[in-house]
Design a protein around this motif. Structure first.
Motif, PDB file in Angstrom:
ATOM      1  N   PHE A  26       6.959   9.047  31.770  1.00 27.94           N
ATOM      2  CA  PHE A  26       6.430   8.578  33.039  1.00 27.94           C
ATOM      3  C   PHE A  26       6.484   7.049  33.125  1.00 27.94           C
ATOM      4  O   PHE A  26       6.841   6.487  34.149  1.00 27.94           O
ATOM      5  CB  PHE A  26       4.992   9.075  33.237  1.00 27.94           C
ATOM      6  CG  PHE A  26       4.373   8.617  34.525  1.00 27.94           C
ATOM      7  CD1 PHE A  26       4.662   9.274  35.709  1.00 27.94           C
ATOM      8  CD2 PHE A  26       3.519   7.520  34.557  1.00 27.94           C
ATOM      9  CE1 PHE A  26       4.101   8.860  36.906  1.00 27.94           C
ATOM     10  CE2 PHE A  26       2.951   7.092  35.750  1.00 27.94           C
ATOM     11  CZ  PHE A  26       3.240   7.759  36.935  1.00 27.94           C
ATOM     12  N   TYR A  27       6.115   6.385  32.030  1.00 24.90           N
ATOM     13  CA  TYR A  27       6.089   4.918  32.020  1.00 24.90           C
ATOM     14  C   TYR A  27       7.392   4.293  31.519  1.00 24.90           C
ATOM     15  O   TYR A  27       7.487   3.069  31.417  1.00 24.90           O
ATOM     16  CB  TYR A  27       4.920   4.408  31.162  1.00 24.90           C
ATOM     17  CG  TYR A  27       3.590   4.607  31.839  1.00 24.90           C
ATOM     18  CD1 TYR A  27       3.186   3.792  32.889  1.00 24.90           C
ATOM     19  CD2 TYR A  27       2.729   5.633  31.443  1.00 24.90           C
ATOM     20  CE1 TYR A  27       1.964   3.971  33.522  1.00 24.90           C
ATOM     21  CE2 TYR A  27       1.510   5.819  32.073  1.00 24.90           C
ATOM     22  CZ  TYR A  27       1.134   4.990  33.102  1.00 24.90           C
ATOM     23  OH  TYR A  27      -0.074   5.176  33.730  1.00 24.90           O
ATOM     24  N   HIS A  28       8.393   5.119  31.198  1.00 25.03           N
ATOM     25  CA  HIS A  28       9.683   4.641  30.691  1.00 25.03           C
ATOM     26  C   HIS A  28       9.496   3.732  29.478  1.00 25.03           C
ATOM     27  O   HIS A  28      10.034   2.631  29.414  1.00 25.03           O
ATOM     28  CB  HIS A  28      10.480   3.915  31.784  1.00 25.03           C
ATOM     29  CG  HIS A  28      10.681   4.725  33.015  1.00 25.03           C
ATOM     30  ND1 HIS A  28      11.531   5.802  33.055  1.00 25.03           N
ATOM     31  CD2 HIS A  28      10.111   4.634  34.250  1.00 25.03           C
ATOM     32  CE1 HIS A  28      11.496   6.346  34.260  1.00 25.03           C
ATOM     33  NE2 HIS A  28      10.639   5.654  34.998  1.00 25.03           N
ATOM     34  N   ILE A  29       8.708   4.196  28.506  1.00 23.33           N
ATOM     35  CA  ILE A  29       8.415   3.423  27.306  1.00 23.33           C
ATOM     36  C   ILE A  29       9.164   4.037  26.120  1.00 23.33           C
ATOM     37  O   ILE A  29       9.273   5.258  26.014  1.00 23.33           O
ATOM     38  CB  ILE A  29       6.894   3.361  27.052  1.00 23.33           C
ATOM     39  CG1 ILE A  29       6.572   2.431  25.889  1.00 23.33           C
ATOM     40  CG2 ILE A  29       6.306   4.715  26.831  1.00 23.33           C
ATOM     41  CD1 ILE A  29       5.082   2.179  25.720  1.00 23.33           C
ATOM     42  N   THR A  30       9.690   3.194  25.256  1.00 25.92           N
ATOM     43  CA  THR A  30      10.441   3.664  24.089  1.00 25.92           C
ATOM     44  C   THR A  30       9.492   3.896  22.915  1.00 25.92           C
ATOM     45  O   THR A  30       8.362   3.400  22.897  1.00 25.92           O
ATOM     46  CB  THR A  30      11.504   2.638  23.662  1.00 25.92           C
ATOM     47  OG1 THR A  30      10.829   1.448  23.226  1.00 25.92           O
ATOM     48  CG2 THR A  30      12.471   2.326  24.800  1.00 25.92           C
ATOM     49  N   GLN A  31       9.996   4.607  21.918  1.00 28.23           N
ATOM     50  CA  GLN A  31       9.226   4.816  20.696  1.00 28.23           C
ATOM     51  C   GLN A  31       8.914   3.483  20.024  1.00 28.23           C
ATOM     52  O   GLN A  31       7.802   3.278  19.524  1.00 28.23           O
ATOM     53  CB  GLN A  31      10.003   5.715  19.729  1.00 28.23           C
ATOM     54  CG  GLN A  31      10.099   7.145  20.152  1.00 28.23           C
ATOM     55  CD  GLN A  31      10.823   7.996  19.125  1.00 28.23           C
ATOM     56  OE1 GLN A  31      10.899   7.648  17.952  1.00 28.23           O
ATOM     57  NE2 GLN A  31      11.361   9.123  19.565  1.00 28.23           N
ATOM     58  N   THR A  32       9.879   2.592  20.023  1.00 36.44           N
ATOM     59  CA  THR A  32       9.691   1.282  19.398  1.00 36.44           C
ATOM     60  C   THR A  32       8.594   0.500  20.094  1.00 36.44           C
ATOM     61  O   THR A  32       7.716  -0.082  19.444  1.00 36.44           O
ATOM     62  CB  THR A  32      11.016   0.485  19.405  1.00 36.44           C
ATOM     63  OG1 THR A  32      12.010   1.259  18.729  1.00 36.44           O
ATOM     64  CG2 THR A  32      10.864  -0.849  18.728  1.00 36.44           C
ATOM     65  N   ASP A  33       8.619   0.488  21.426  1.00 33.99           N
ATOM     66  CA  ASP A  33       7.600  -0.230  22.192  1.00 33.99           C
ATOM     67  C   ASP A  33       6.220   0.376  21.942  1.00 33.99           C
ATOM     68  O   ASP A  33       5.244  -0.344  21.708  1.00 33.99           O
ATOM     69  CB  ASP A  33       7.947  -0.218  23.679  1.00 33.99           C
ATOM     70  CG  ASP A  33       7.052  -1.126  24.510  1.00 33.99           C
ATOM     71  OD1 ASP A  33       6.371  -2.005  23.940  1.00 33.99           O
ATOM     72  OD2 ASP A  33       7.036  -0.957  25.745  1.00 33.99           O
ATOM     73  N   LEU A  34       6.140   1.704  21.987  1.00 33.35           N
ATOM     74  CA  LEU A  34       4.859   2.365  21.749  1.00 33.35           C
ATOM     75  C   LEU A  34       4.353   2.063  20.341  1.00 33.35           C
ATOM     76  O   LEU A  34       3.175   1.763  20.151  1.00 33.35           O
ATOM     77  CB  LEU A  34       4.970   3.879  21.969  1.00 33.35           C
ATOM     78  CG  LEU A  34       3.675   4.667  21.770  1.00 33.35           C
ATOM     79  CD1 LEU A  34       2.589   4.189  22.736  1.00 33.35           C
ATOM     80  CD2 LEU A  34       3.923   6.155  21.930  1.00 33.35           C
ATOM     81  N   ALA A  35       5.227   2.121  19.358  1.00 34.35           N
ATOM     82  CA  ALA A  35       4.848   1.850  17.977  1.00 34.35           C
ATOM     83  C   ALA A  35       4.265   0.445  17.838  1.00 34.35           C
ATOM     84  O   ALA A  35       3.237   0.249  17.186  1.00 34.35           O
ATOM     85  CB  ALA A  35       6.055   2.027  17.060  1.00 34.35           C
ATOM     86  N   GLU A  36       4.913  -0.520  18.463  1.00 31.99           N
ATOM     87  CA  GLU A  36       4.420  -1.899  18.412  1.00 31.99           C
ATOM     88  C   GLU A  36       3.042  -2.016  19.043  1.00 31.99           C
ATOM     89  O   GLU A  36       2.155  -2.673  18.510  1.00 31.99           O
ATOM     90  CB  GLU A  36       5.403  -2.842  19.114  1.00 31.99           C
ATOM     91  CG  GLU A  36       6.673  -3.085  18.333  1.00 31.99           C
ATOM     92  CD  GLU A  36       7.692  -3.928  19.097  1.00 31.99           C
ATOM     93  OE1 GLU A  36       7.347  -4.493  20.165  1.00 31.99           O
ATOM     94  OE2 GLU A  36       8.839  -4.007  18.629  1.00 31.99           O
ATOM     95  N   ARG A  37       2.857  -1.378  20.183  1.00 29.13           N
ATOM     96  CA  ARG A  37       1.569  -1.434  20.877  1.00 29.13           C
ATOM     97  C   ARG A  37       0.455  -0.763  20.068  1.00 29.13           C
ATOM     98  O   ARG A  37      -0.708  -1.151  20.158  1.00 29.13           O
ATOM     99  CB  ARG A  37       1.674  -0.767  22.251  1.00 29.13           C
ATOM    100  CG  ARG A  37       2.531  -1.536  23.239  1.00 29.13           C
ATOM    101  CD  ARG A  37       2.796  -0.677  24.483  1.00 29.13           C
ATOM    102  NE  ARG A  37       3.750  -1.303  25.361  1.00 29.13           N
ATOM    103  CZ  ARG A  37       3.420  -1.958  26.472  1.00 29.13           C
ATOM    104  NH1 ARG A  37       2.165  -2.056  26.839  1.00 29.13           N
ATOM    105  NH2 ARG A  37       4.350  -2.496  27.225  1.00 29.13           N
TER     106      ARG A  37
END
Length: 113
Positions: A26-37
């Motif tokens: 839904f938010y067009h977020i990658t695994q890498t971005d989520l992991a960092e957050r």
């Protein structure tokens, strides 16, 4: 009218991974971005999304802060998913639900009176 020959349907049990994936899409977020957050590795996120690993309480709280998904909901989804998986495996191992010899039984010789 109920018929004994009718089978009860088993519905798909979702895990936290399903809800996380849906939110990521839904938010067009990658695994890498989520992991960092979340402060974890991308590999950790990947293993969760593949159900090779499940979230713990600390990660559930981080996900709640970052994604707005209830930590209780996430933990309940994973708990129910793992329980369903264990029941399915146990059913296969029990040869189609034959009652275990270890199931509690009353002894005939016990007199409670």
């Amino acid at each position: 009218m109920l018929h004994r020959e009718n089978q009860i349907r088993q519905y798909h049990t979702s895990s936290a991974a399903d809800l996380i994936k849906e939110t990521m899409e839904f938010y067009h977020i990658t695994q890498t971005d989520l992991a960092e957050r979340l402060g974890v590795s991308q590999k950790h996120i990947s293993e969760i999304l593949q159900r090779k690993r499940f979230i713990n309480e600390v990660l559930a709280l981080r996900i709640e802060k970052v994604m707005g998904i209830s930590s209780e909901l996430l933990l309940n989804l994973d708990s129910n998913f793992k329980l369903r998986r264990a029941k399915d495996e146990e059913q296969v191992n029990d040869d189609k639900q034959h009652q275990s010899e270890n199931f509690l039984k009353r002894y005939d010789w016990v007199n409670m009176g």
